[in-house]
Scaffold this active site. Structure first.
Site, PDB file in Angstrom:
ATOM      1  N   SER A 126       0.782  -1.238   0.000  1.00 16.14           N
ATOM      2  CA  SER A 126       0.000   0.000   0.000  1.00 16.14           C
ATOM      3  C   SER A 126       0.812   1.286   0.000  1.00 16.14           C
ATOM      4  CB  SER A 126      -0.972  -0.002   1.181  1.00 16.14           C
ATOM      5  OG  SER A 126      -2.026  -0.885   0.905  1.00 16.14           O
ATOM      6  N   ASN A 185      -9.254  -0.377  -0.333  1.00 17.10           N
ATOM      7  CA  ASN A 185      -8.396  -0.381  -1.514  1.00 17.10           C
ATOM      8  C   ASN A 185      -9.146   0.040  -2.770  1.00 17.10           C
ATOM      9  OD1 ASN A 185      -5.863  -1.485  -0.355  1.00 17.10           O
ATOM     10  ND2 ASN A 185      -7.188  -3.198   0.161  1.00 17.10           N
ATOM     11  N   TYR A 223     -10.656   2.449   5.728  1.00 18.68           N
ATOM     12  CA  TYR A 223      -9.683   2.058   4.713  1.00 18.68           C
ATOM     13  C   TYR A 223     -10.318   1.128   3.679  1.00 18.68           C
ATOM     14  CZ  TYR A 223      -4.898   0.978   3.198  1.00 18.68           C
ATOM     15  OH  TYR A 223      -3.725   0.865   2.505  1.00 18.68           O
TER      16      TYR A 223
END
Length: 368
Positions: free
Chosen positions: A84, A179, A177
């Protein structure tokens, strides 16, 4: 091969290399001691670190074994999958385009990808580019739903997986969070520029500041190009470690696909904070209006636009991101006065206490 859900992309100018004498001290080197402890106490096969002082002098460290099958040494400053940390690179490209007037930070996603982002409680007309970068969009995290498929994924496939699920919350009402936010940011970059994200990243960031050991793997490339320690995965506590070094990383794409070294990451974060990659206004945006992110990044962590601030025990903060990818875990960042440190281990960590111990090695390196 581990399930994709279990190995979801996680959470974590520049000076020439200097000989160890530049860091000579009367006491044992605390960074080396920290890496040794990660190997001996936490059981990671290898640990690597790169540390840059205020004067630009850099030292690299290794501990453990680079290949469990052969017992070979850990390559000094070897390449690793940085997970990340890729998000910060993606955010930089987006913000460069903001500075060029090609993307509006507070424009809806539909401005650039009309009609693409629709689902249960999901509407691209009501999600802004800023919310993608700041992790406040409410978009579900596609890596929670990948299952056992470890193969080549098109970015649109990853987005489609997310859109099969309902929104986690209304845009702008919470930090969480995901992605998916960065896959969508990457798609916006490609739509606006008309070029692949990897090419834009290479042109705008990697070549611009001389990151000679950093790259965005090409489609189908499961290898690590340069000398590297092998990465390992454990299915459960006590299970044997398995070599997962070679893996198609496309399921991480703009959220976690890149490969780099600790020294290149130090160069990147130092260049970013010193204004070599973004205009002053966009760098200020990246660092301002940060939100609490302790659930993902640990005590005191705050998330800006693809950039995380973490407090240091010696005072002040450092800025970075960190990353987790099957076989590798990376943590680190840079301070405003030019210090930088990154630490990598060759096993994806699932234990928060182990991650905290890696963070403490970063603290040690930055507070010396």
């Amino acid at each position: 091969m581990p399930t994709a859900a279990a190995v979801a992309v996680g959470v974590m100018t520049m000076g020439a290399l200097a000989p160890p004498a530049a860091f000579a001290a009367a006491r044992p080197d605390t960074v080396q001691q920290g890496l040794n402890a990660l190997v001996h106490s936490d059981g990671v096969p290898a640990a690597l670190a790169g540390v840059r002082d205020r004067d630009g002098r850099t030292r690299t460290y290794t501990a453990g074994v680079g290949d469990l099958a052969t017992g070979s040494k850990v390559p000094r400053d070897g390449q690793v999958r940085i997970g990340s940390n890729t998000k910060t690179f993606t955010a930089v490209v987006v913000l460069q385009l903001v500075g060029e007037g090609k993307i509006g930070l507070d424009a809806p996603v539909d401005t650039y990808l009309p009609g693409l982002v629709r689902g249960k409680g999901i509407d691209g007309r009501h999600i802004t580019v800023r919310q993608l970068l700041q992790q406040t969009s409410g978009l579900p995290n596609y890596t929670n739903y990948l299952g056992d498929d470890v193969r080549y994924f098109e970015p649109r496939e990853l987005l489609d997986i997310a859109l099969r699920h309902k929104a986690d919350f209304a845009p702008g009402t919470k930090w969480e969070y995901s992605n998916t936010n960065y896959v969508l940011a990457g798609l916006i970059v490609e739509k606006v520029t008309g070029r692949p994200l990897a090419e834009e990243m290479d042109r705008r960031v990697i070549k611009r500041i001389g990151l000679h050991h950093t790259y965005f793997p090409a489609p189908g490339d499961a290898t690590v190009r340069e000398p590297h320690p092998k990465g390992y995965y454990r299915d459960s506590a006590g299970a044997p470690l398995r070599d997962v070094t070679e893996m198609d990383p496309s399921w991480g794409w703009a959220a976690g696909q890149m490969i780099s070294t600790n020294s290149d990451l130090n160069r990147f974060f130092t260049a970013l904070l010193s204004g070599h990659l973004l205009p002053e206004a966009q760098l200020a945006q990246m660092r301002s209006a940060t939100l609490p992110a302790e659930t993902t990044f640990g005590p005191g962590a705050r998330y800006g636009l693809g950039l995380v601030s973490k407090p240091l025990p010696c005072g002040g903060v450092y800025w970075g991101h960190g990353g987790s990818f099957p076989g590798y875990e990376t943590r680190g960042g840079a301070t405003d006065d030019g210090r930088a440190a990154n630490v990598a281990v060759t096993m994806q960590l699932t234990d928060e206490a182990a991650r905290a111990r890696v963070d403490r090695v970063v603290d040690t390196a930055l507070c010396r």
